[in-house]
Scaffold this motif. Structure first.
Motif, PDB file in Angstrom:
ATOM      1  N   LEU A 322       0.829  -1.206   0.000  1.00  0.00           N
ATOM      2  CA  LEU A 322       0.000   0.000   0.000  1.00  0.00           C
ATOM      3  C   LEU A 322       0.864   1.257   0.000  1.00  0.00           C
ATOM      4  CD1 LEU A 322      -2.881  -0.992   2.476  1.00  0.00           C
ATOM      5  CD2 LEU A 322      -2.993  -0.782  -0.027  1.00  0.00           C
ATOM      6  N   SER A 323       2.005   1.204   0.655  1.00  0.00           N
ATOM      7  CA  SER A 323       2.932   2.341   0.626  1.00  0.00           C
ATOM      8  C   SER A 323       3.415   2.604  -0.801  1.00  0.00           C
ATOM      9  CB  SER A 323       4.137   2.075   1.540  1.00  0.00           C
ATOM     10  OG  SER A 323       3.731   1.960   2.887  1.00  0.00           O
ATOM     11  N   ALA A 324       3.688   1.523  -1.526  1.00  0.00           N
ATOM     12  CA  ALA A 324       4.094   1.672  -2.924  1.00  0.00           C
ATOM     13  C   ALA A 324       2.982   2.302  -3.752  1.00  0.00           C
ATOM     14  CB  ALA A 324       4.494   0.317  -3.505  1.00  0.00           C
ATOM     15  N   MET A 325       1.739   1.924  -3.469  1.00  0.00           N
ATOM     16  CA  MET A 325       0.605   2.503  -4.187  1.00  0.00           C
ATOM     17  C   MET A 325       0.441   3.984  -3.861  1.00  0.00           C
ATOM     18  SD  MET A 325      -0.470   0.141  -6.133  1.00  0.00           S
ATOM     19  CE  MET A 325       1.291  -0.270  -6.172  1.00  0.00           C
ATOM     20  N   VAL A 326       0.780   4.354  -2.634  1.00  0.00           N
ATOM     21  CA  VAL A 326       0.733   5.770  -2.246  1.00  0.00           C
ATOM     22  C   VAL A 326       1.649   6.587  -3.155  1.00  0.00           C
ATOM     23  CG1 VAL A 326       1.398   7.430  -0.451  1.00  0.00           C
ATOM     24  CG2 VAL A 326       0.050   5.418   0.158  1.00  0.00           C
ATOM     25  N   GLY A 327       2.840   6.063  -3.437  1.00  0.00           N
ATOM     26  CA  GLY A 327       3.773   6.765  -4.315  1.00  0.00           C
ATOM     27  C   GLY A 327       3.202   6.998  -5.699  1.00  0.00           C
ATOM     28  N   LEU A 328       2.500   6.004  -6.242  1.00  0.00           N
ATOM     29  CA  LEU A 328       1.889   6.152  -7.568  1.00  0.00           C
ATOM     30  C   LEU A 328       0.769   7.181  -7.538  1.00  0.00           C
ATOM     31  CD1 LEU A 328       1.703   2.419  -8.753  1.00  0.00           C
ATOM     32  CD2 LEU A 328       3.436   4.131  -9.286  1.00  0.00           C
ATOM     33  N   MET A 386       3.099  11.089   3.296  1.00  0.00           N
ATOM     34  CA  MET A 386       3.938  10.707   4.432  1.00  0.00           C
ATOM     35  C   MET A 386       3.100  10.051   5.528  1.00  0.00           C
ATOM     36  SD  MET A 386       6.466  13.973   4.882  1.00  0.00           S
ATOM     37  CE  MET A 386       7.386  14.636   3.506  1.00  0.00           C
ATOM     38  N   PHE A 387       1.945  10.646   5.798  1.00  0.00           N
ATOM     39  CA  PHE A 387       1.082  10.103   6.851  1.00  0.00           C
ATOM     40  C   PHE A 387       0.588   8.706   6.483  1.00  0.00           C
ATOM     41  CE2 PHE A 387      -3.060   9.314   8.749  1.00  0.00           C
ATOM     42  CZ  PHE A 387      -2.817   9.563  10.095  1.00  0.00           C
ATOM     43  N   ALA A 388       0.094   8.561   5.259  1.00  0.00           N
ATOM     44  CA  ALA A 388      -0.487   7.281   4.839  1.00  0.00           C
ATOM     45  C   ALA A 388       0.577   6.184   4.773  1.00  0.00           C
ATOM     46  CB  ALA A 388      -1.166   7.441   3.482  1.00  0.00           C
ATOM     47  N   SER A 389       1.692   6.465   4.090  1.00  0.00           N
ATOM     48  CA  SER A 389       2.723   5.430   3.960  1.00  0.00           C
ATOM     49  C   SER A 389       3.379   5.131   5.306  1.00  0.00           C
ATOM     50  CB  SER A 389       3.781   5.856   2.932  1.00  0.00           C
ATOM     51  OG  SER A 389       4.312   7.125   3.244  1.00  0.00           O
ATOM     52  N   VAL A 403      10.364   5.624  -3.527  1.00  0.00           N
ATOM     53  CA  VAL A 403      10.885   4.770  -4.603  1.00  0.00           C
ATOM     54  C   VAL A 403       9.802   4.510  -5.640  1.00  0.00           C
ATOM     55  CG1 VAL A 403      11.788   2.477  -5.165  1.00  0.00           C
ATOM     56  CG2 VAL A 403      12.634   3.689  -3.152  1.00  0.00           C
ATOM     57  N   SER A 404       8.576   4.280  -5.170  1.00  0.00           N
ATOM     58  CA  SER A 404       7.459   4.023  -6.080  1.00  0.00           C
ATOM     59  C   SER A 404       7.171   5.235  -6.964  1.00  0.00           C
ATOM     60  CB  SER A 404       6.209   3.668  -5.272  1.00  0.00           C
ATOM     61  OG  SER A 404       5.091   3.522  -6.119  1.00  0.00           O
ATOM     62  N   MET A 405       7.289   6.430  -6.384  1.00  0.00           N
ATOM     63  CA  MET A 405       7.110   7.643  -7.191  1.00  0.00           C
ATOM     64  C   MET A 405       8.040   7.639  -8.390  1.00  0.00           C
ATOM     65  SD  MET A 405       6.597  11.165  -5.070  1.00  0.00           S
ATOM     66  CE  MET A 405       6.429  12.114  -6.587  1.00  0.00           C
ATOM     67  N   LEU A 406       9.221   7.054  -8.190  1.00  0.00           N
ATOM     68  CA  LEU A 406      10.224   7.063  -9.250  1.00  0.00           C
ATOM     69  C   LEU A 406       9.933   6.058 -10.358  1.00  0.00           C
ATOM     70  CD1 LEU A 406      13.363   7.356  -6.970  1.00  0.00           C
ATOM     71  CD2 LEU A 406      12.359   9.138  -8.377  1.00  0.00           C
TER      72      LEU A 406
END
Length: 688
Positions: A322-328, A386-389, A403-406
């Motif tokens: 889910l943290s990775a999805m936050v980045g997207l 930041m809060f969610a991840s 990292v996911s944002m990238l």
């Protein structure tokens, strides 16, 4: 089992990065096979290419003079691992910029030639040129970090040298390229458009070649180096955090957490290769939709791939996925928000253009207001991320979100570099006197390019903020690890207390560092704005001299001296970039060794927050002024040549160093200060 997984993932990252680089080479050969146009088009493109490469060669020599002593100091104080990593990062970062710019200056005349056939052909050529830069940046960055990790024997902390080398090159590339491109642009606009009343890219303007060269050294080489180091530093920060975070070290998958970013990076670069093939004009004819569709496909493939990587490496931890999805999601939201504030289709740009009806002053006031307001939503998005991840997976979750944002970095760079290619194509079409319909196509492509460049800057700033938070945590963990139970005395205190207890907002030492850090982005930006002003003054003076002394320029019977303007901005940019660059390197060392690691932590916090706000404000305000001018030039509010247009040109001129010099360079400033602090932390502790 863990060792097998780590070996498999490291090999996967290496293979994926090599495939990405080879695919970029394949596209390059395809571009070079295309028709570069007639003799006049080729001559103009060659002049732009020679100017760009001459500048980049001279910039590299100037940077080397600074980088070599730094390499020696790092080698003497930290050892061979970090020193060689620094050298490797600097070389690959510079190489990515060279390759990207070389392809861009070869794609510009081919895009102008393709525009003779139609919009689809011109879009395909420009985007393919941009895609080479994007693929090279992510491919070389992933390859470099992976090789550095392997050669350091799996020592994640030692890879910070690679990050610092990339950051240093990025800083100078952004600063030097930004000064060059905006000094040339401002000089060309003030005399050519405002005083002489001739069109943009008119061959009668002596600064026109310098202006076109600047598009490449600023937006191709500069942005490439910027996102190269963002990509590398974010991967490295996540890896270091996985080795220092007590939370991760206590987990069952802590050994895999170190190289999990490699898996995400490998998946993302392969997804980018697929995604770039979807950048085709839809039936609606929307250029923007063609580009965003390619980005959407890349992100969707990445999301699916991340799920499998999480299952394979992280025991299917839902929080980490889910943290990775936050980045997207953050990437998507920042794109939407930045486009709203900078696109000609929406209210902020339109009302800034409307304000131009009453003069340049009201245009500038409105642009400043829009820029200031534009910081609120992006910061809300970043804070929410930041809060969610953090909620899903702690501080490591924030690292994975970054990292996911990238995952779409290659695509974002392709969209950004597409802009200067189309801008140069329009200039070549104007100077080569191609049919009017060709310039109409290149102008439409360029208008979208202005927005995509603004979106890229928003993306780079947002990802830099998340990466900086992770680096800040890594700095804290490193300081505490090396300090152990060491006792120091707080400012104004009398009883020595453990260092770990001093990282609190009530400590005056921390507050002192916070104030110093908050001031640095303002001081740094002032140096850059002043540098653009001084260099532009030289260009304006020279262009006025040529108009006055060279007979026949205005009627076309005389030829301007383009080379002198190119030399003026080249010399100025290289001279002016040194002081801001050294400020970024020296300031954290002075604070750390004089005031201690706690004050340096405050400085990092101040730089991150202040730098983020300044970067967003300057990038968005500048893009708003730019597109307000474009909106008027489209025939609105009096169109070209009107008093409204002249006021909008002045606003755009003010915004040029905002959006293309100081604003983007603040990303590199934040990362350079963070990486050098991380490297220096053990020495600062020993010095206490």
């Amino acid at each position: 089992m863990g060792t097998v997984i780590q070996g498999n993932i490291t090999a996967f990252a290496l293979v994926a990065s090599v495939i990405t680089i080879l695919y970029a080479v394949y596209i390059t050969f395809g571009i070079l096979k295309e028709n570069p146009g007639d003799e006049k088009m080729r001559a103009i493109a060659q002049a732009i290419k020679e100017g760009a490469m001459a500048y980049l060669n001279r910039q590299s020599k100037t940077i080397a003079v600074i980088a070599v002593p730094i390499f020696v100091i790092i080698y003497a104080t930290t050892g061979v691992k970090i020193a060689l990593g620094f050298l490797f990062g600097a070389i690959l970062s510079g190489l990515a910029g060279y390759i990207g710019m070389t392809v861009s200056v070869n794609a510009n005349s081919r895009t102008a030639e393709a525009a003779k056939k139609g919009m689809n052909e011109a879009l395909a050529m420009a985007f393919r040129g941009g895609a080479v830069t994007g693929l090279m940046v992510v491919g070389l960055s992933l390859l470099g970090v992976t090789i550095t990790y392997i050669l350091t024997g799996g020592d994640a902390e030692s890879t910070i040298g690679f990050g610092f080398g990339a950051s240093l090159i990025s800083l100078f590339a952004r600063v030097g390229g930004g000064i060059y491109t905006k000094a040339a642009d401002v000089g060309a606009d003030l005399v050519g458009k405002v005083e002489a009343g001739i069109p943009e890219d008119d061959p009668r303007n002596p600064a026109v070649i310098a202006d076109n060269v600047g598009d490449n050294v600023g937006d191709c080489a500069g942005m490439g180096a910027d996102l190269f180091e963002t990509y590398a530093v974010t991967l490295i920060a996540a890896m270091i955090l996985a080795t220092t975070s007590k939370e991760i070290l206590a987990s069952a998958y802590h050994t895999n957490a170190v190289i999990f970013p490699f898996a995400l990076g490998g998946i993302a670069v392969l997804a980018t290769i697929i995604g770039i093939n979807f950048a085709k004009l839809p039936k609606s004819g929307s250029i923007t939709m063609a580009l965003y569709r390619a980005q959407g496909v890349t992100m969707l493939i990445s999301a699916v791939g991340f799920w499998f990587a999480n299952q394979y490496m992280m025991d299917g931890n839902v929080g980490i996925y889910l943290s990775a999805m936050v980045g997207l999601v953050v990437t998507f939201l920042l794109t939407v928000v930045t486009e709203y504030y900078t696109s000609t289709a929406y209210e902020p740009v339109k009302k800034t253009a409307k304000a131009s009806e009453t003069g340049a002053a009201t245009n500038i006031i409105m642009g400043l207001a829009v820029g200031m307001r534009s910081t609120a939503l992006p910061v809300t998005i970043i804070v929410g991320a930041m809060f969610a991840s953090g909620y899903f997976a702690g501080i490591y979750g924030i690292a994975i979100a970054a990292v996911s944002m990238l995952s779409s970095t290659g695509m974002v760079i392709a969209m950004d570099t597409y802009g200067p290619i189309t801008d140069n194509a329009g200039g070549i079409a104007e100077m080569a006197h191609l049919p009017k319909e060709v310039r109409v196509i290149t102008d439409k492509l360029d208008a979208v390019g202005n927005t995509t460049k603004a979106v890229t800057k928003g993306y780079a700033i947002g990802s830099a903020a998340l990466a900086a938070v992770v680096l800040f945590q890594a700095y804290y963990d490193t300081v505490i690890t090396h300090a152990g139970t060491k006792l120091t005395t707080m400012l104004g205190g009398v009883v020595p207390i453990p260092l770990a207890m001093q990282f609190q907002i009530t400590n005056p030492t921390l507050i002192i560092g916070l104030f110093i850090g908050a001031a640095l982005p303002f001081l740094f930006s002032s140096f850059l704005m002043e540098a653009v002003g001084r260099a532009a003054h030289g260009v304006v003076t020279e262009v006025r001299r040529q108009f006055r002394e060279i007979k026949g320029i205005m009627d076309g019977s005389g030829k301007p001296d383009y080379a002198t303007c190119v030399d003026i901005v080249t010399t100025s940019a290289l001279k002016e970039m040194v002081v801001p660059g050294l400020l970024a390197v020296i300031s954290p060392l002075l604070v750390g060794f004089i005031l201690g690691p706690v004050a340096l932590a405050g400085l990092l916090g101040g730089v991150i927050v202040s730098g983020l706000m300044m970067a967003l404000f300057m990038a968005n305000a500048g893009a708003t002024w730019d597109n307000a001018k474009k909106y008027v030039e489209e025939g609105n509010l009096g169109g070209k040549g009107s008093d409204t247009h002249k006021a909008a040109v002045v606003g755009d001129t003010v915004g040029d160093p905002f959006k293309d010099t100081a604003g983007p360079a603040l990303n590199a400033l934040i990362k350079v200060i963070n990486t050098i602090s991380l490297i220096a932390a053990p020495m600062i502790i020993r010095f206490m």
